[in-house]
Write a protein that holds these residues in place. Structure first.
Motif, PDB file in Angstrom:
ATOM      1  N   GLU A  99      -5.225   6.616  -1.249  1.00 18.99           N
ATOM      2  CA  GLU A  99      -4.230   5.036  -0.946  1.00 18.99           C
ATOM      3  C   GLU A  99      -4.280   4.395  -2.018  1.00 18.99           C
ATOM      4  OE1 GLU A  99      -4.014   3.464   3.183  1.00 18.99           O
ATOM      5  OE2 GLU A  99      -5.824   4.892   3.695  1.00 18.99           O
ATOM      6  N   GLN A 100      -3.196   3.640  -2.300  1.00 21.35           N
ATOM      7  CA  GLN A 100      -3.158   2.661  -3.539  1.00 21.35           C
ATOM      8  C   GLN A 100      -2.635   1.400  -3.171  1.00 21.35           C
ATOM      9  OE1 GLN A 100      -0.565   5.562  -6.106  1.00 21.35           O
ATOM     10  NE2 GLN A 100      -2.401   6.090  -7.412  1.00 21.35           N
ATOM     11  N   ARG A 101      -3.046   0.468  -3.816  1.00 13.44           N
ATOM     12  CA  ARG A 101      -2.540  -0.838  -3.759  1.00 13.44           C
ATOM     13  C   ARG A 101      -1.865  -1.417  -5.018  1.00 13.44           C
ATOM     14  NH1 ARG A 101      -4.740  -6.472  -0.702  1.00 13.44           N
ATOM     15  NH2 ARG A 101      -3.467  -7.718  -2.303  1.00 13.44           N
ATOM     16  N   SER A 135      -8.595   8.642   1.375  1.00 12.32           N
ATOM     17  CA  SER A 135      -8.372   8.392   2.821  1.00 12.32           C
ATOM     18  C   SER A 135      -7.784   9.951   3.427  1.00 12.32           C
ATOM     19  CB  SER A 135      -6.823   7.481   2.793  1.00 12.32           C
ATOM     20  OG  SER A 135      -6.367   7.349   4.262  1.00 12.32           O
ATOM     21  N   TRP A 174       0.888  -1.061  -0.036  1.00 12.97           N
ATOM     22  CA  TRP A 174      -0.013   0.136   0.044  1.00 12.97           C
ATOM     23  C   TRP A 174       0.969   1.126   0.138  1.00 12.97           C
ATOM     24  CZ3 TRP A 174      -5.044   0.469  -0.780  1.00 12.97           C
ATOM     25  CH2 TRP A 174      -5.882  -0.630  -0.692  1.00 12.97           C
ATOM     26  N   THR A 175       0.635   2.275  -0.696  1.00 19.60           N
ATOM     27  CA  THR A 175       1.371   3.537  -0.783  1.00 19.60           C
ATOM     28  C   THR A 175       0.082   4.489  -1.116  1.00 19.60           C
ATOM     29  OG1 THR A 175       3.104   4.476  -1.981  1.00 19.60           O
ATOM     30  CG2 THR A 175       1.718   3.404  -3.309  1.00 19.60           C
ATOM     31  N   THR A 176       0.697   5.631  -1.589  1.00 21.76           N
ATOM     32  CA  THR A 176      -0.219   6.785  -1.544  1.00 21.76           C
ATOM     33  C   THR A 176      -0.108   7.535  -2.796  1.00 21.76           C
ATOM     34  OG1 THR A 176       1.221   8.798  -0.812  1.00 21.76           O
ATOM     35  CG2 THR A 176      -0.123   7.510   1.076  1.00 21.76           C
ATOM     36  N   GLU A 224      -7.463   1.758  -5.434  1.00 16.05           N
ATOM     37  CA  GLU A 224      -7.461   3.065  -5.021  1.00 16.05           C
ATOM     38  C   GLU A 224      -8.524   3.354  -4.063  1.00 16.05           C
ATOM     39  OE1 GLU A 224      -4.955   5.959  -7.798  1.00 16.05           O
ATOM     40  OE2 GLU A 224      -6.950   5.286  -8.823  1.00 16.05           O
TER      41      GLU A 224
END
Length: 165
Positions: free
Chosen positions: A158-160, A149, A124-126, A146
């Motif tokens: 937030e992105q997976r 958040s 997970w990131t942004t 996505e």
């Protein structure tokens, strides 16, 4: 550049102070560079606690980058359900970015995940970290989810990213 990279060592054992320092540096760096609030730092602390509480050296790994006795980068692989693993807490001090260390750690991460016979890895990131996105995509990760958040003290996405091994 290569000279600077040669001055950085990578270890995989966890020593007293390491996890607290990683929590502190995430709070400081992401606060200064991305305006993340204290909620982000506590999120990192909670995740590091979960990691160590369930730590199994056969399935989990840390890569701690040091220059002399100073931690200048960090990455961990955390085992998850269904034969998957998660990449978490990847960071470098500003003076150690752009040296090729990210590529080196990503390769070590993927090699360890394959050696453990994980089926897939994810992170997970942004949406605010384009340099990180570029690195993940270079190693075959695909954006799969996505969600908006406010968890880090500000509005972001937030992105997976997932990688099938």
């Amino acid at each position: 550049m290569d000279h600077k990279l040669n001055e950085i060592s990578i270890r995989t054992d966890i020593r007293p102070g390491d996890l607290g320092y990683v929590m502190y540096r995430h709070g400081k760096l992401y606060g200064e560079e991305n305006n993340y609030g204290v909620a982000f730092e506590t999120y990192v602390g909670s995740g590091l606690y979960e990691f160590y509480k369930n730590y199994n050296p056969e399935l989990d790994r840390v890569w701690i980058c040091e220059q002399g006795d100073k931690i200048v980068g960090f990455l961990l692989l955390m085992h998850r359900e269904n034969n998957r693993a998660q990449l978490r807490y990847f960071y470098f001090e500003p003076e150690c970015r752009g040296l090729g260390l990210g590529n080196k750690l990503m390769q070590l991460f993927i090699d360890f995940a394959k050696a453990c016979e994980y089926n897939a890895v994810y992170l997970w990131t942004t949406d605010e970290l384009p340099t990180a996105h570029h690195l993940y995509k270079k190693f075959g990760f695909k954006l799969t989810e996505e969600r908006p958040s406010n968890h880090f003290g500000k509005s972001l996405v937030e992105q997976r990213y997932d990688l099938i091994l």
